[in-house]
Design a protein around this motif. Structure first.
Motif, short mmCIF file in Angstrom:
data_model
loop_
_atom_site.label_atom_id
_atom_site.label_comp_id
_atom_site.label_asym_id
_atom_site.label_seq_id
_atom_site.Cartn_x
_atom_site.Cartn_y
_atom_site.Cartn_z
N TRP A 222 -0.48 71.49 -25.93
CA TRP A 222 -0.94 70.98 -27.23
C TRP A 222 -0.11 69.75 -27.57
N GLU A 223 -0.67 68.61 -27.85
CA GLU A 223 -2.02 68.26 -28.16
C GLU A 223 -2.91 68.29 -26.92
N PRO A 224 -4.26 68.42 -27.13
CA PRO A 224 -5.16 68.43 -25.99
C PRO A 224 -5.14 67.10 -25.24
N LEU A 225 -5.24 67.18 -23.93
CA LEU A 225 -5.37 65.99 -23.11
C LEU A 225 -6.81 65.48 -23.18
N ALA A 226 -6.98 64.22 -22.81
CA ALA A 226 -8.33 63.63 -22.83
C ALA A 226 -9.28 64.41 -21.94
N ILE A 227 -8.80 64.89 -20.79
CA ILE A 227 -9.69 65.63 -19.89
C ILE A 227 -10.14 66.94 -20.53
N MET A 228 -9.29 67.56 -21.35
CA MET A 228 -9.69 68.78 -22.04
C MET A 228 -10.80 68.47 -23.06
N GLU A 229 -10.64 67.37 -23.78
CA GLU A 229 -11.66 66.98 -24.74
C GLU A 229 -12.98 66.67 -24.03
N GLU A 230 -12.90 66.09 -22.86
CA GLU A 230 -14.12 65.79 -22.10
C GLU A 230 -14.82 67.08 -21.65
N LEU B 185 -5.60 74.19 -20.13
CA LEU B 185 -6.31 73.40 -19.13
C LEU B 185 -6.27 74.16 -17.81
N ALA B 186 -7.43 74.41 -17.24
CA ALA B 186 -7.52 75.10 -15.95
C ALA B 186 -7.81 74.10 -14.84
N ARG B 187 -7.22 74.36 -13.66
CA ARG B 187 -7.51 73.57 -12.47
C ARG B 187 -7.92 74.52 -11.35
N TRP B 188 -8.87 74.07 -10.55
CA TRP B 188 -9.34 74.87 -9.43
C TRP B 188 -9.89 73.90 -8.38
N ASN B 189 -9.69 74.24 -7.13
CA ASN B 189 -10.12 73.34 -6.06
C ASN B 189 -9.53 71.94 -6.22
N GLU B 190 -8.30 71.90 -6.76
CA GLU B 190 -7.56 70.65 -6.95
C GLU B 190 -8.26 69.70 -7.91
N ARG B 191 -9.05 70.25 -8.83
CA ARG B 191 -9.73 69.43 -9.82
C ARG B 191 -9.70 70.15 -11.17
#
Length: 241
Positions: free
Chosen positions: A115-123, A148-154
């Motif tokens: 927190w704060e959210p990253l731009a990728i989270m907002e997207e 924020l979750a990541r999987w398959n390196e993305r």
């Protein structure tokens, strides 16, 4: 646990811009943040004969005619049906002890509490219809985190969690379509549980529309139990997202 603390936790962790008592009703101003923060609810003294009071107050404020109905509101629910209000979004309330989700560690670089959210989270949220007005709802909450979750390196998904007393409520769980059915949402929920456990929470809860069969299966598989339901009623001509 009775449902009252859970509804209090919902209001605290996904807060309306304002909550105003009007007679035996609570009017919410959601400022575009969706039904949960915009619906009028009954207090324990409200009667079907009081419905015009709520309708007049919502109309004066320029709000859609929208009510949230809890299990104890059966008479009001029936009266609204008689007045032409349709049922919208029957929703399950899921609850589990925190310990049920902290028995398995979250793999490294799988889920991050931020927190704060990253731009990728907002997207990611935006792709699921969770836009700026709902981000404003998140910002109004007290102790909170984004996940924020990541999987398959993305990047794979995002969620929001906040605390009220000893309850962690998880909201806005959104997994990217290409990353679904791979266990990502399970890791998101476990990450929320570990974050909340470190802050003294004893219970974790999530809300899920009954129509979302996949998410309901997920929460059941994680050991959550359905402890209650609620739904909305609104006039067909005045839809609220």
């Amino acid at each position: 646990m009775t449902l009252a603390p859970l509804f209090e936790a919902v209001d605290a962790t996904w807060p309306a811009a304002s909550r105003t008592p009007v007679g035996p009703w609570i009017l919410r101003d959601g400022q575009g943040g969706g039904k949960r923060v915009s619906a009028t609810s009954a207090t324990n003294v409200a009667q079907p004969s009081d419905i015009p009071v709520a309708e007049a107050a919502m109309t004066t404020r320029g709000q859609s005619l929208l009510f949230t109905l809890r299990p104890e509101d059966r008479e009001i629910d029936a009266a609204l049906a008689d007045r032409g209000y349709g049922v919208v979004d029957p929703t399950n309330i899921w609850l589990a002890p925190i310990a049920r989700l902290t028995d398995v560690p979250v793999p490294r670089v799988t889920a991050f509490c931020i927190w704060e959210p990253l731009a990728i989270m907002e997207e990611i949220w935006a792709k699921g219809g969770i836009g700026p007005a709902r981000l404003d709802v998140m910002a109004r909450a007290g102790e909170k985190t984004g996940i924020l979750a990541r999987w398959n390196e993305r990047p794979a998904g995002a969620a929001f969690a906040a605390l009220h007393e000893e309850i962690c409520m998880v909201h806005a769980v959104e997994i990217l379509p290409e990353q679904r059915r791979q266990g990502v949402a399970s890791w998101v929920m476990r990450a929320a549980a570990f974050w909340a456990q470190a802050r003294g929470a004893q219970q974790i809860s999530v809300l899920c529309t009954q129509a979302n069969t996949g998410a309901n299966r997920l929460y059941s598989s994680l050991g959550f139990e359905t402890v209650g339901q609620y739904h909305y009623r609104q006039k067909d001509a005045q839809k609220v997202p």
